[in-house]
Design a protein around this motif. Structure first.
Motif, PDB file in Angstrom:
ATOM      1  N   LEU A 148      38.854  30.111  34.793  1.00 56.50           N
ATOM      2  CA  LEU A 148      39.778  30.897  35.811  1.00 56.50           C
ATOM      3  C   LEU A 148      41.058  30.970  35.360  1.00 56.50           C
ATOM      4  CD1 LEU A 148      38.516  28.515  38.921  1.00 56.50           C
ATOM      5  CD2 LEU A 148      38.220  30.831  38.461  1.00 56.50           C
ATOM      6  N   LEU A 149      41.366  30.332  34.266  1.00 60.41           N
ATOM      7  CA  LEU A 149      42.828  30.772  33.724  1.00 60.41           C
ATOM      8  C   LEU A 149      42.642  32.201  33.006  1.00 60.41           C
ATOM      9  CD1 LEU A 149      44.087  27.287  32.497  1.00 60.41           C
ATOM     10  CD2 LEU A 149      45.025  28.443  34.549  1.00 60.41           C
ATOM     11  N   VAL A 150      41.530  32.075  32.212  1.00 60.61           N
ATOM     12  CA  VAL A 150      41.378  33.418  31.382  1.00 60.61           C
ATOM     13  C   VAL A 150      41.215  34.466  32.270  1.00 60.61           C
ATOM     14  CG1 VAL A 150      39.725  34.522  29.817  1.00 60.61           C
ATOM     15  CG2 VAL A 150      40.462  31.999  29.448  1.00 60.61           C
ATOM     16  N   GLU A 151      40.431  34.280  33.387  1.00 61.71           N
ATOM     17  CA  GLU A 151      40.461  35.593  34.346  1.00 61.71           C
ATOM     18  C   GLU A 151      41.537  35.887  35.019  1.00 61.71           C
ATOM     19  OE1 GLU A 151      37.252  36.538  37.929  1.00 61.71           O
ATOM     20  OE2 GLU A 151      37.224  34.388  37.231  1.00 61.71           O
ATOM     21  N   ARG A 152      42.452  34.723  35.303  1.00 60.27           N
ATOM     22  CA  ARG A 152      43.589  35.064  36.068  1.00 60.27           C
ATOM     23  C   ARG A 152      44.678  35.781  35.018  1.00 60.27           C
ATOM     24  NH1 ARG A 152      47.949  30.329  36.670  1.00 60.27           N
ATOM     25  NH2 ARG A 152      48.144  30.605  34.466  1.00 60.27           N
ATOM     26  N   ASP A 153      44.675  35.513  33.784  1.00 59.22           N
ATOM     27  CA  ASP A 153      45.485  36.317  32.828  1.00 59.22           C
ATOM     28  C   ASP A 153      44.972  37.600  32.626  1.00 59.22           C
ATOM     29  OD1 ASP A 153      46.876  33.925  32.384  1.00 59.22           O
ATOM     30  OD2 ASP A 153      45.674  33.384  30.533  1.00 59.22           O
ATOM     31  N   GLN A 154      43.638  37.842  32.598  1.00 60.08           N
ATOM     32  CA  GLN A 154      43.090  39.180  32.669  1.00 60.08           C
ATOM     33  C   GLN A 154      43.728  40.022  33.856  1.00 60.08           C
ATOM     34  OE1 GLN A 154      38.888  38.985  32.090  1.00 60.08           O
ATOM     35  NE2 GLN A 154      39.039  38.252  29.891  1.00 60.08           N
ATOM     36  N   ILE A 155      43.353  39.446  35.121  1.00 59.36           N
ATOM     37  CA  ILE A 155      43.628  39.950  36.305  1.00 59.36           C
ATOM     38  C   ILE A 155      45.193  40.471  36.261  1.00 59.36           C
ATOM     39  CG2 ILE A 155      43.677  39.805  38.727  1.00 59.36           C
ATOM     40  CD1 ILE A 155      41.157  38.492  38.490  1.00 59.36           C
ATOM     41  N   SER A 156      46.019  39.211  35.763  1.00 59.68           N
ATOM     42  CA  SER A 156      47.590  39.639  35.848  1.00 59.68           C
ATOM     43  C   SER A 156      47.704  40.790  35.071  1.00 59.68           C
ATOM     44  CB  SER A 156      47.995  38.317  35.344  1.00 59.68           C
ATOM     45  OG  SER A 156      47.991  37.277  36.251  1.00 59.68           O
ATOM     46  N   SER A 157      47.050  41.055  33.753  1.00 60.07           N
ATOM     47  CA  SER A 157      47.588  42.069  32.784  1.00 60.07           C
ATOM     48  C   SER A 157      47.038  43.418  33.539  1.00 60.07           C
ATOM     49  CB  SER A 157      46.783  41.836  31.667  1.00 60.07           C
ATOM     50  OG  SER A 157      45.376  41.766  31.656  1.00 60.07           O
ATOM     51  N   ILE A 328      45.245  40.308  47.284  1.00 54.55           N
ATOM     52  CA  ILE A 328      44.073  39.176  47.977  1.00 54.55           C
ATOM     53  C   ILE A 328      43.672  38.635  46.970  1.00 54.55           C
ATOM     54  CG2 ILE A 328      42.394  39.075  49.579  1.00 54.55           C
ATOM     55  CD1 ILE A 328      43.393  41.855  50.926  1.00 54.55           C
ATOM     56  N   GLU A 329      43.190  39.270  46.006  1.00 56.81           N
ATOM     57  CA  GLU A 329      42.218  38.332  44.971  1.00 56.81           C
ATOM     58  C   GLU A 329      43.026  37.527  44.269  1.00 56.81           C
ATOM     59  OE1 GLU A 329      40.431  41.172  42.335  1.00 56.81           O
ATOM     60  OE2 GLU A 329      39.035  41.861  43.950  1.00 56.81           O
ATOM     61  N   ARG A 330      44.311  37.821  43.965  1.00 54.18           N
ATOM     62  CA  ARG A 330      45.344  36.946  43.261  1.00 54.18           C
ATOM     63  C   ARG A 330      45.590  35.853  44.123  1.00 54.18           C
ATOM     64  NH1 ARG A 330      51.406  38.990  41.929  1.00 54.18           N
ATOM     65  NH2 ARG A 330      51.295  38.858  44.214  1.00 54.18           N
ATOM     66  N   ASN A 331      45.743  36.085  45.393  1.00 51.79           N
ATOM     67  CA  ASN A 331      46.232  34.877  46.248  1.00 51.79           C
ATOM     68  C   ASN A 331      44.954  34.013  46.426  1.00 51.79           C
ATOM     69  OD1 ASN A 331      48.637  36.035  46.865  1.00 51.79           O
ATOM     70  ND2 ASN A 331      47.985  37.115  48.610  1.00 51.79           N
ATOM     71  N   GLU A 332      43.658  34.536  46.401  1.00 48.67           N
ATOM     72  CA  GLU A 332      42.452  33.780  46.414  1.00 48.67           C
ATOM     73  C   GLU A 332      42.513  32.918  45.276  1.00 48.67           C
ATOM     74  OE1 GLU A 332      39.228  36.218  47.063  1.00 48.67           O
ATOM     75  OE2 GLU A 332      39.625  36.648  49.358  1.00 48.67           O
ATOM     76  N   LEU A 333      42.613  33.469  44.272  1.00 46.02           N
ATOM     77  CA  LEU A 333      42.609  32.829  42.586  1.00 46.02           C
ATOM     78  C   LEU A 333      43.659  31.768  42.608  1.00 46.02           C
ATOM     79  CD1 LEU A 333      41.747  35.790  40.144  1.00 46.02           C
ATOM     80  CD2 LEU A 333      40.445  34.173  41.014  1.00 46.02           C
ATOM     81  N   ARG A 334      44.964  32.052  43.154  1.00 43.83           N
ATOM     82  CA  ARG A 334      45.947  30.948  43.197  1.00 43.83           C
ATOM     83  C   ARG A 334      45.388  29.662  44.063  1.00 43.83           C
ATOM     84  NH1 ARG A 334      49.656  33.738  44.996  1.00 43.83           N
ATOM     85  NH2 ARG A 334      50.638  34.348  43.197  1.00 43.83           N
ATOM     86  N   LEU A 335      44.996  30.109  45.178  1.00 45.11           N
ATOM     87  CA  LEU A 335      44.315  28.967  46.105  1.00 45.11           C
ATOM     88  C   LEU A 335      43.099  28.157  45.331  1.00 45.11           C
ATOM     89  CD1 LEU A 335      44.275  30.703  49.561  1.00 45.11           C
ATOM     90  CD2 LEU A 335      46.016  29.048  48.805  1.00 45.11           C
ATOM     91  N   LYS A 336      42.351  28.997  44.532  1.00 42.73           N
ATOM     92  CA  LYS A 336      41.279  28.191  43.989  1.00 42.73           C
ATOM     93  C   LYS A 336      41.875  27.643  42.760  1.00 42.73           C
ATOM     94  CE  LYS A 336      37.584  31.849  44.629  1.00 42.73           C
ATOM     95  NZ  LYS A 336      36.558  32.794  44.336  1.00 42.73           N
ATOM     96  N   GLN A 337      42.790  28.198  42.201  1.00 46.72           N
ATOM     97  CA  GLN A 337      43.526  27.481  40.958  1.00 46.72           C
ATOM     98  C   GLN A 337      44.084  25.873  41.625  1.00 46.72           C
ATOM     99  OE1 GLN A 337      46.510  29.389  38.976  1.00 46.72           O
ATOM    100  NE2 GLN A 337      46.850  28.108  37.383  1.00 46.72           N
ATOM    101  N   GLU A 338      44.743  26.141  42.674  1.00 45.02           N
ATOM    102  CA  GLU A 338      45.429  24.978  43.383  1.00 45.02           C
ATOM    103  C   GLU A 338      44.510  23.786  43.538  1.00 45.02           C
ATOM    104  OE1 GLU A 338      47.667  26.078  46.671  1.00 45.02           O
ATOM    105  OE2 GLU A 338      49.389  27.178  45.532  1.00 45.02           O
TER     106      GLU A 338
END
Length: 442
Positions: A148-157, A328-338
């Motif tokens: 999930l962290l790798v996916e978050r970095d990819q989505i952030s880029s 929206i996906e970033r918010n969902e990923l942030r919630l998932k990350q939390e």
């Protein structure tokens, strides 16, 4: 009443030891005579081992539930009852997971020895079962968290690239906005001019059509008059040599024809002037037509620019939608990350507890090994003493054996000597007897 699972009823010392591993000091007497406060405390400890929920965690949700309700004086009266109900709800779910389907609030408010021991046996066995599956779950959770962290970095880029693209499009749009406004104004002016020119062109074209029709009629009349003049000229030539019988009539005819000729010349002059005017108007219309074509070309260019602008605006709207989706996906990923971080924290806590228990077991095993080593050393010393005693016994046995062997050899030698002497005497006796009896010795 009983548990649905196949848990064996644990003894009181085993229950005390299991709770002691979790850091709970419980006396056997309290298990023999359980009280509601003690049972609630122990059940909450078992619940916290699996879910991390305790009674203090339920106070805030109960307070929030009472805050949004319309019950008066709720803080002083209903908060403990609601907290107790929430605790019973979670304990019931925990008991159902432990295959105890008949758990109720009576098990807390009116505990009995047998029932409490049965429930604690089920709870402790269930907690141990979950702890055995903790390490694979923690590893899987850690791998999923890394993914999930790798996916978050990819989505952030990707999001940064999209935002950069949007900023570039916005800058380009802002840069092209004055030109677009100027083109819109010019387009509006050209449109108004084209409409006005079309109206004027229609009026001029109608006038041109009328003039063309009038010109056609005049040309036809001119040709007719020319034919008449030619015919009259031929007639004059034929009758030129003749004597005029009626000169007055001829004069009148000539006068009439002269007047007609003058009028015809005037008409021809007027028509030629009209023709020149029409030619000038036609030339002006040609120029206007060229201007209209130029305007139409410019309008086509403007339409192309407007179409490209609309496409850019459409792309910008799509990018905005994509940006909203990505947010929206970033918010969902942030919630998932939390959630994953919280689960990972709980897993780390459980892992730390398991490591502590393993360390305790290791220390206990070390103590057992030390005790066994001491026993082995004692046995080794006893074995050495036994070896010394055995050596002494063997030495004494060898001495006794040598002494008895020597005596036995002497006795055996004497017996053999006696045997051989007896055998020789027997042989002599047998030979003597055979001689006397005349028998042959074989």
């Amino acid at each position: 009443m009983g548990a649905k699972g196949t848990y064996s009823l644990m003894s009181i010392p085993d229950i005390v030891d299991s709770l002691g591993v979790w850091g709970l000091t419980v006396e056997e007497d309290r298990l023999m005579r359980p009280t509601p406060e003690f049972v609630e405390f122990v059940f909450c400890a078992c619940l916290a081992q699996v879910t991390g929920i305790n009674r203090e965690d339920l106070i805030e949700p109960a307070q929030e539930a009472l805050t949004i309700s319309s019950i008066e004086e709720k803080d002083n009266i209903y908060l403990p009852a609601l907290t107790h109900n929430l605790l019973c709800y979670h304990l019931t779910r925990f008991a159902n997971a432990a295959r105890v389907d008949d758990f109720s609030a009576y098990d807390i408010s009116r505990p009995t020895k047998d029932r409490t021991l049965l429930l604690l046996s089920a709870f402790i066995n269930f907690v141990k079962f979950t702890e055995q599956l903790c390490n694979p779950f923690v590893n899987e959770l850690a791998s999923r968290s890394d993914a999930l962290l790798v996916e978050r970095d990819q989505i952030s880029s990707k999001l940064a690239q999209v935002q950069k693209r949007i900023q570039e499009l916005k800058a380009k749009r802002d840069k092209d906005e004055p030109l677009c406004q100027e083109l819109r104004a010019k387009n509006k002016q050209l449109g108004d001019f084209v409409l006005k020119t079309k109206v004027e062109q229609q009026a001029v074209m109608q006038e041109v059509d009328l003039l063309k029709e009038e010109k056609t009629k005049l040309m036809e009349r001119k040709e007719y008059i020319q034919r008449e003049l030619e015919a009259a000229s031929d007639t004059n030539k034929r009758i030129k040599g003749r004597i005029v019988q009626s000169p007055e009539r001829v004069k009148r005819s000539i006068s009439t024809m002269s007047v007609s000729r003058v009028e015809y010349k005037k008409t021809v002059g007027i028509n030629e002037a009209k023709t020149r005017d029409l030619q000038a108007k036609i030339n002006a219309l040609v120029i206007i037509e060229q201007d209209l074509r130029t305007c139409i070309d410019q309008l086509q260019v403007v339409e192309k620019e407007m179409k490209s602008l609309q496409d850019i605006q459409k792309d910008l709207a799509e990018l905005k939608d994509q940006l909203d989706d990505k947010q929206i996906e970033r918010n969902e990923l942030r919630l998932k990350q939390e959630r994953v971080a919280k689960q990972l924290e709980n897993a780390h806590a459980k892992l730390t507890l398991a490591q502590q228990r393993a360390a305790d077991k290791k220390a206990a095993n070390a103590r057992i090994i030390e005790r066994l080593q001491a026993e082995y050393n004692d046995m080794d010393e006893e074995r050495k003493e036994n070896d010394l005693q055995l050596a002494e016994i063997r030495k004494e046995a060898s001495e006794v054996e040598e002494k008895h062997l020597k005596a036995s050899e002497e006795e055996l030698n004497s017996l053999l000597k006696e045997y051989w002497s007896l055998k020789a005497a027997t042989n002599v006796y047998m030979e003597t007897l055979a001689t006397k009896l005349n028998m042959k010795m074989s």
